[in-house]
Structures are given as structure tokens and as C-alpha cells.
Design an enzyme around this catalytic site. Structure first.
Site, PDB file in Angstrom:
ATOM      1  N   ASP A  52      61.008 -63.136  39.086  1.00 26.97           N
ATOM      2  CA  ASP A  52      61.562 -62.573  37.556  1.00 26.97           C
ATOM      3  C   ASP A  52      61.448 -61.037  38.154  1.00 26.97           C
ATOM      4  O   ASP A  52      60.326 -60.177  37.863  1.00 26.97           O
ATOM      5  CB  ASP A  52      60.737 -62.956  36.458  1.00 26.97           C
ATOM      6  CG  ASP A  52      61.402 -62.212  35.195  1.00 26.97           C
ATOM      7  OD1 ASP A  52      62.011 -61.289  35.360  1.00 26.97           O
ATOM      8  OD2 ASP A  52      60.961 -62.696  34.127  1.00 26.97           O
ATOM      9  N   TYR A  62      55.574 -63.575  32.305  1.00 24.51           N
ATOM     10  CA  TYR A  62      56.116 -63.500  30.915  1.00 24.51           C
ATOM     11  C   TYR A  62      55.685 -64.645  30.096  1.00 24.51           C
ATOM     12  O   TYR A  62      55.999 -65.841  30.498  1.00 24.51           O
ATOM     13  CB  TYR A  62      57.699 -63.244  31.041  1.00 24.51           C
ATOM     14  CG  TYR A  62      58.406 -62.940  29.902  1.00 24.51           C
ATOM     15  CD1 TYR A  62      58.150 -61.972  29.226  1.00 24.51           C
ATOM     16  CD2 TYR A  62      59.281 -63.785  29.414  1.00 24.51           C
ATOM     17  CE1 TYR A  62      58.961 -61.719  27.955  1.00 24.51           C
ATOM     18  CE2 TYR A  62      60.070 -63.696  28.154  1.00 24.51           C
ATOM     19  CZ  TYR A  62      59.922 -62.662  27.587  1.00 24.51           C
ATOM     20  OH  TYR A  62      60.540 -62.550  26.603  1.00 24.51           O
TER      21      TYR A  62
HETATM   22  C1  LIG Z   1      62.498 -60.023  28.129  1.00 24.00           C
HETATM   23  C2  LIG Z   1      61.875 -60.625  29.433  1.00 24.00           C
HETATM   24  C3  LIG Z   1      62.270 -61.996  29.645  1.00 24.00           C
HETATM   25  C4  LIG Z   1      63.179 -62.774  28.720  1.00 24.00           C
HETATM   26  O1  LIG Z   1      64.503 -62.121  28.497  1.00 24.00           O
HETATM   27  P1  LIG Z   1      65.473 -62.264  27.147  1.00 24.00           P
HETATM   28  O2  LIG Z   1      66.593 -61.520  27.463  1.00 24.00           O
HETATM   29  O3  LIG Z   1      64.718 -61.662  26.338  1.00 24.00           O
HETATM   30  O4  LIG Z   1      65.410 -63.702  26.969  1.00 24.00           O
HETATM   31  C5  LIG Z   1      62.048 -62.527  30.860  1.00 24.00           C
HETATM   32  N1  LIG Z   1      61.355 -61.872  31.874  1.00 24.00           N
HETATM   33  C6  LIG Z   1      60.842 -60.700  31.443  1.00 24.00           C
HETATM   34  C7  LIG Z   1      59.924 -59.996  32.451  1.00 24.00           C
HETATM   35  C8  LIG Z   1      61.128 -59.889  30.359  1.00 24.00           C
HETATM   36  O5  LIG Z   1      60.771 -58.791  30.178  1.00 24.00           O
END
Ligand SMILES: *Cc1c(COP(=O)(O)O)cnc(C)c1O
Length: 387
Positions: free
Chosen positions: A180, A108
């Protein structure tokens, strides 16, 4: 207990407020104690679910943390005000100046920006690696590598990573694995079971599910929970009780939303794959998607997201196609009930691998798929007319 049942049962109100289906929203900063002795007892048990001070949480935050912990199969969960805050705080909990971090090249983009700016400034070096590297990541480990960060699928390009092989190599070299898991969702990938030590979510996406709150979470296994909790606390992270309530509300319908969004996305992806304008469709359930075999091995379903790469076309033609959509809103994020489209070009943010040209990412919402396909078809007519 199977996951759909867990989604309904976990973090219910009754544990904290007998008889309640849903946990109440507690707004609290100060908690007052009847005696000094009781204040001291609460301080001594501050990582337990003990009322102490608002930043340590109230039953509203604890119920959400219970539910996410249960879904990920971890030992405990820390909540944050956004997904990105969950990522940065989790990384900072496990690094110090002089350390080295291995980061997937498909990450990301704001996570990459954090590494290239904040970590760099702190004297922590990041090396980007090919997301499809698998166990060969062992060759990139250094004596000072403390974190291997994974994200599978990549949220724009959808490469699937071999988490068990990466985790084995990382652990052999003494590093922790942070993942993530936002794009996979807590429903489709139990990443701690595959060897990751910390599973991170932007709850903003699939868990909140209605595009109306920002929230993040990190779930750790037993060995790494204390360190994760300490990091979150030292940085002063806290999550709003109203947003935690919305996340719990959204969570209850996660399974049918994921199922329908996933099925619609696959239908749209297959329809687009047949179109002469489309060069490639990036969707983990399609056999030609990088890492498809690993997806079959490790995942229990797909998300509502996929991307396409067009054979040719100008920026003006792509804009004509997207501007006229009736059902796909042009915007960031995903995981809500509404369909979205996002033009992107990862070319400029790759360093370990190469990516050329623009892509278009789609998020399938809960609209009728026939309406969405008609919208896509009309969009391709606009695209061809504007070429
Ligand atoms: C949207 C997203 C984030 C960040 O999340 P927020 O709540 O917008 O700060 C991190 N990792 C991935 C894969 C995302 O899609």
C-alpha cells in the site's frame, strides 16, 4: 525522464483525442459495433485498450491508468472505486481458501478489518508481523504463504519498512509482495523497483489532491498483471470517468503540492518537537523515527503527514486543543490542499507489536506555515488550560 516531467506528460489527452491537453470525460456503458466480426475482435483483445463495454474502461480511465503505471514503473494498472477496494481486490486476486497471508501490524485499520472478517471467513489465515522485521520475515513464511503485504510508512505511526529485504524473503518462499503505497505517494517511493510486485494507491489522497473524489489503483509488474486484471474484472470493479478526470487534473500538480506539504509538515514537526507537552514526533525524516535509515536509503521525499504523542493529557484537554483550531479540520483522510488533524489510538489494533496511548495525526495543507504554527501554539494553550 524525471518524475516531475512524467507527471506532466503521462496519460495526456492527445493519445486518445489528438490535440487535446486533457482527455475528455467519456460516459459510456454500451459500446455498439458495426459488425459481429468487430464485436468478436474486441472481445478477443479485452485486456488491451479496446472499447468493449463501459466496465472495461474508456479513454478517460485508460489515460489515468497510463499515468499511474508510468509513475510506478509497472506493466499495467487496474482502477477501482476506492483505495480500500483496490486493496481488497488485489489481495483476493492472489489468495484462495487455505492460503496464508503476512500482514504488517502497522497496516491501515480497514485493511486489517478486511483480513480479520472477510479473509477469515473464506478460510484464509492472516499473521501480523512487526513492520520493522526486515529480512527476518523469512522465519514467518509457511508453505501456504501466498502474500506478504507491506505499507511504508504506516499511515498513523510512520514506521519505515525494509521492502527490498522483505521482498527477497517473500520471493524466495514463492509469495508475492503487495504494497500500500498511498502514504508514500507515487512521487516519493518507486516500490516496484524495490521488489514489490503490486503497488496499491488510494488515489483519493495525494493524486486527487482536492478532497473531492474517491478512487483506487493497483499497478503490477509484468509477471503479476494478468492475475491482477482478472481479479478486478471478476469482482466487477469499475471507476467513474468523472472521478478519473479529477484524478488526472489533481495529478498534474502532485509534485509542487507534495513538495510544499512535505516542507510545511517538517517545519510543524520540528516546531512541535521543541514543545514541553510533546513526548515524541513520528515523522520519517526525523532521525529518531523507526526506520529512518531505510527512509534515507529508499525514499526521495516526505509526505505532508506526521503524528505526535503527548507526554500526558486527558481526552478533554485534547478535544479542547483540536476543537478550537482555525486551520486544521478534524477529519479522516489526507492529501488535499487543506490542513487536517485526526485524534487516534492504535493501541487496540496492534497484535504483533504493542502500542500504548493516543496519538494525534496532522496533515499539512497549503496554508502559510506561520499561520499553522500560530494555530498549533494557541491549541497547546487551550490544552494546558484544560488539563
Ligand atoms: C485512505 C487510505 C486507504 C483507503 O483509501 P479510500 O480511498 O479511502 O478507500 C488505504 N490505505 C491507506 C494507507 C490510506 O491512507
Amino acid at each position: 525522464m524525471k518524475k516531475p516531467t512524467r507527471i506532466v506528460q503521462s496519460g495526456r489527452g492527445g493519445k486518445y483525442a489528438p490535440g487535446m491537453i486533457n482527455v475528455p470525460v467519456y460516459h459510456a456503458s454500451t459500446i455498439v459495433f458495426p459488425t459481429v466480426a468487430e464485436l468478436r475482435q474486441a472481445v478477443a483483445r479485452r485486456n488491451a485498450q479496446v472499447l468493449y463495454y463501459g466496465r472495461r474502461g474508456t479513454p478517460t480511465q485508460w489515460a489515468l491508468a497510463d499515468a499511474i503505471t508510468d509513475l510506478e514503473g509497472g506493466a499495467g494498472c487496474v482502477l477501482y472505486g476506492s483505495g480500500l477496494a483496490a486493496i481488497t481486490a488485489s489481495i483476493l486476486a492472489f489468495v484462495k481458501t487455505g492460503d496464508h497471508l503476512l500482514m504488517t501490524d502497522s497496516v491501515y485499520e480497514p485493511t486489517r478489518a478486511f483480513c480479520d472478517n472477510v479473509l477469515k471467513g473464506l478460510g484464509i489465515e492472516t499473521t501480523y508481523y512487526d513492520p520493522l522485521l526486515g529480512g527476518a520475515i523469512a522465519g514467518l513464511m509457511r508453505p501456504n504463504t501466498t502474500i506478504v503485504f507491506t505499507e511504508s510508512p504506516g499511515s498513523l505511526t510512520f514506521e519505515i519498512q525494509d521492502i527490498p529485504a522483505i521482498a527477497a524473503a517473500a520471493h524466495a518462499a514463492g509469495a508475492v509482495v503487495l504494497n500500500d503505497n498511498t502514504c508514500a505517494s507515487p512521487l516519493n517511493l518507486r516500490v516496484l523497483d524495490l521488489g514489490a510486485d503490486v503497488a496499491i494507491h488510494s488515489l483519493t489522497k495525494y493524486v486527487v489532491g482536492h478532497s473531492d473524489a474517491m478512487l483506487g489503483a493497483a499497478v503490477a509488474n509484468q509477471a503479476n498483471l494478468a492475475r491482477l486484471q482478472r481479479g478486478g474484472y471478476l469482482h466487477g470493479h469499475a471507476a467513474s470517468p468523472d472521478d478519473c478526470y479529477l484524478a488526472l487534473r489533481g495529478l498534474r500538480t502532485l509534485e509542487p503540492r507534495m513538495k510544499q506539504g512535505g516542507a510545511t509538515a517538517l517545519r510543524l514537526a520540528n516546531w512541535l518537537k521543541q514543545r514541553p507537552e510533546v513526548d515524541r514526533v513520528l515523522h520519517p525524516a526525523l532521525p529518531d523515527c523507526p526506520g529512518h535509515d531505510i527512509w534515507r536509503r529508499d525514499f526521495t521525499g516526505t509526505s505532508s503527514l506526521f503524528s505526535i504523542v503527548l507526554k500526558h493529557g486527558s481526552d478533554a484537554a485534547i478535544s479542547a486543543m483540536l476543537d478550537g483550531y482555525r486551520h486544521f479540520g478534524i477529519g479522516f483522510s489526507y492529501g488535499g490542499f487543506e490542513s487536517l488533524v485526526l485524534p487516534s489510538n492504535p493501541s487496540g489494533v496492534r497484535t504483533a507489536t504493542t502500542w500504548t496511548g493516543p496519538l494525534i495525526r496532522f496533515h499539512a495543507g497549503l496554508e502559510d506555515p506561520d499561520d499553522l504554527i500560530a494555530d498549533l501554539e494557541a491549541g497547546l494553550e487551550r490544552f494546558n488550560a484544560a488539563l
